[in-house]
Structure formats: C-alpha cells, structure tokens
Design an enzyme around this catalytic site. Structure first.
Site, PDB file in Angstrom:
ATOM      1  N   GLU A 200     -44.828  20.493 -17.838  1.00 49.88           N
ATOM      2  CA  GLU A 200     -44.350  21.281 -16.696  1.00 49.88           C
ATOM      3  C   GLU A 200     -44.745  22.746 -16.848  1.00 49.88           C
ATOM      4  O   GLU A 200     -44.912  23.233 -17.961  1.00 49.88           O
ATOM      5  CB  GLU A 200     -42.818  21.193 -16.613  1.00 49.88           C
ATOM      6  CG  GLU A 200     -42.312  20.298 -15.501  1.00 49.88           C
ATOM      7  CD  GLU A 200     -42.438  20.906 -14.105  1.00 49.88           C
ATOM      8  OE1 GLU A 200     -43.245  21.839 -13.894  1.00 49.88           O
ATOM      9  OE2 GLU A 200     -41.712  20.447 -13.208  1.00 49.88           O
TER      10      GLU A 200
ATOM     11  N   ASP B 123     -36.587  25.548 -14.706  1.00 50.68           N
ATOM     12  CA  ASP B 123     -35.774  26.517 -13.986  1.00 50.68           C
ATOM     13  C   ASP B 123     -34.338  25.971 -13.908  1.00 50.68           C
ATOM     14  O   ASP B 123     -33.631  25.971 -14.907  1.00 50.68           O
ATOM     15  CB  ASP B 123     -36.438  26.699 -12.616  1.00 50.68           C
ATOM     16  CG  ASP B 123     -35.889  27.851 -11.813  1.00 50.68           C
ATOM     17  OD1 ASP B 123     -36.057  28.996 -12.240  1.00 50.68           O
ATOM     18  OD2 ASP B 123     -35.313  27.593 -10.751  1.00 50.68           O
TER      19      ASP B 123
HETATM   20  P1  XMP Z   1     -36.244  23.047 -11.451  1.00 54.22           P
HETATM   21  O1  XMP Z   1     -35.772  21.712 -11.020  1.00 54.22           O
HETATM   22  O2  XMP Z   1     -36.197  23.253 -12.945  1.00 54.22           O
HETATM   23  O3  XMP Z   1     -37.747  23.074 -10.955  1.00 54.22           O
HETATM   24  O4  XMP Z   1     -35.555  24.174 -10.705  1.00 54.22           O
HETATM   25  C1  XMP Z   1     -38.670  23.951 -11.475  1.00 54.22           C
HETATM   26  C2  XMP Z   1     -39.723  24.145 -10.423  1.00 54.22           C
HETATM   27  O5  XMP Z   1     -39.370  25.273  -9.621  1.00 54.22           O
HETATM   28  C3  XMP Z   1     -40.498  26.060  -9.326  1.00 54.22           C
HETATM   29  N1  XMP Z   1     -40.283  27.426  -9.860  1.00 54.22           N
HETATM   30  C4  XMP Z   1     -41.161  28.437  -9.813  1.00 54.22           C
HETATM   31  N2  XMP Z   1     -42.418  28.486  -9.334  1.00 54.22           N
HETATM   32  N3  XMP Z   1     -42.565  30.749  -9.983  1.00 54.22           N
HETATM   33  C5  XMP Z   1     -43.114  29.659  -9.414  1.00 54.22           C
HETATM   34  O6  XMP Z   1     -44.245  29.718  -8.989  1.00 54.22           O
HETATM   35  C6  XMP Z   1     -41.313  30.787 -10.498  1.00 54.22           C
HETATM   36  O7  XMP Z   1     -40.865  31.815 -11.006  1.00 54.22           O
HETATM   37  C7  XMP Z   1     -40.572  29.553 -10.408  1.00 54.22           C
HETATM   38  N4  XMP Z   1     -39.320  29.202 -10.780  1.00 54.22           N
HETATM   39  C8  XMP Z   1     -39.188  27.896 -10.441  1.00 54.22           C
HETATM   40  C9  XMP Z   1     -41.671  25.363 -10.000  1.00 54.22           C
HETATM   41  O8  XMP Z   1     -42.335  24.612  -9.033  1.00 54.22           O
HETATM   42  C10 XMP Z   1     -41.064  24.455 -11.039  1.00 54.22           C
HETATM   43  O9  XMP Z   1     -41.821  23.307 -11.265  1.00 54.22           O
END
Ligand code: XMP
Ligand code: MG
Length: 183
Positions: free
Chosen positions: A102, A106
């Site tokens: 991944e 987040d």
């Molecule tokens: P979860 O379920 O952990 O998923 O919230 C994580 C997904 O959220 C997106 N994500 C981001 N994408 N910059 C991004 O470009 C960020 O700062 C960011 N924070 C979360 C991302 O698609 C990840 O797979």
C-alpha cells in the site's frame, strides 16, 4: 495546476533519495524474511504502483505480482468501512505468502476490510507493507509489518499518491500549496 508541477508544491516531505534508501532497506528485509517462501506482492491500486515497482526490484528472492483495486462506499467524511472491490485479484493466493503493498495507511478502514477478505482465501501467510503511515488518523486497527515512514496528518502527493488523480509522477513526496485545493 501549473504545467510545472513544482510550482504547486509547498514543501518536500521525503526526497527521492530518502525514498530510494528506504525502499532498498525494506526490500533487503523482505528478501531475508521470505527465503524459501512462495512470495506474492499484491499491490492496491492506484497509489501504490510506483512503490510496488521499486520495491519489487529491491527484492532478491523469487516473487509473483498481482493487483487489486477497491473503493469505499459513501462520502469520504462518512466512511462506513464497507469496501467495494473494483478490480479483484487474478492469482489464486491459497498457500501463497502474500504481502499487500500500500502507499499509505490512513484510517485503516479500507485495509482492515481488505485484509479480512484476503485472509478468507487461505494464504499461507499475510502481511502488510505500507510506504507511509498516518497513525493520527487511525480508526481501525491494522497490523503493519513493513513500514516506510510515519507522516504527520497532512495530505501528501507524489511517488504514486495523487490529488484529483494528478501529481502521481512526482519523484518525491510533498505537500501541496493550500491554493491548489481552494481552486
Ligand atoms: P484508509 O482506509 O487507511 O485508506 O483510510 C488509505 C487510502 O486513503 C488515501 N489517502 C491518501 N492519498 N494522499 C493521498 O494521495 C494522502 O495524504 C492520503 N491519505 C489517505 C489513499 O488512497 C490510501 O490508499
Ligand atoms: Mg487517492
């Protein structure tokens, strides 16, 4: 968005060199841990595509690759944790030693759902590798075996990560200028 994307960047969080060094380190660790195993790297699209490509080349043991894609139901502000698989895996993972790759962990809601789904397919082992970890935002507990960097609660782009599907091709990870969002 400027034609020179650099003009949209407020500051660089992780340089190309820092990313390269970390990917080499994780690749060496995985190569050690998966001696004699049946390794499958499973990339969660689209954000992990660059990390996946670099990580695969930093691993010296034999491996296969597969890709999947998921999107969460509902608005981003009201995540239910229910996830729709928009592209499923093609390889049968039963008996395989799977590492899910991944870009960023987040809230953990998507990943905890995906890991549960994959576990039901009876892999020999199942671990998670994420380049970035934003622990401040965690809502669901997820075991992260291979972690690149802990990042603050800021929206980051580059090295596969996007804002509105752009900026994925930046070779570093950076933070956008606030005016890019307000436009
Ligand atoms: P979860 O379920 O952990 O998923 O919230 C994580 C997904 O959220 C997106 N994500 C981001 N994408 N910059 C991004 O470009 C960020 O700062 C960011 N924070 C979360 C991302 O698609 C990840 O797979
Ligand atoms: Mg995204």
């Amino acid at each position: 968005m400027h034609q020179n994307m650099m003009e949209d960047i407020d500051h660089i969080l992780l340089s190309k060199e820092e990313l390269q060094a970390k990917v080499a380190e994780i690749g060496a660790q995985i190569s050690k841990d998966y001696q004699g195993k049946n390794l499958l790297l499973l990339s969660v699209l689209r954000g992990s595509f660059i990390f996946m490509a670099d990580l695969a080349r930093a691993i010296t043991v034999p491996l296969s690759v597969d890709f999947m894609s998921a999107s969460s139901y509902g608005s981003s502000t009201k995540t239910s944790g229910a996830v729709k698989i928009t592209k499923d895996i093609d390889i049968d993972i039963e008996g395989k030693d799977v590492i899910v790759v991944e870009d960023i962990l987040d809230s953990g809601l998507t990943l905890s759902f995906l890991m549960g789904l994959l576990k039901a397919k009876k892999p020999a082992s199942l671990h998670l590798c994420a380049l970035l970890d934003k622990p401040e935002r965690r809502k669901a507990e997820v075991n992260l075996t291979y972690k690149g960097f802990t990042v603050p609660d800021e929206f980051v782009v580059g090295y596969g990560l996007d804002y509105d599907e752009k900026y994925r091709n930046l070779p570093f990870i950076g933070v956008l200028k606030p005016e890019v969002y307000s436009k």
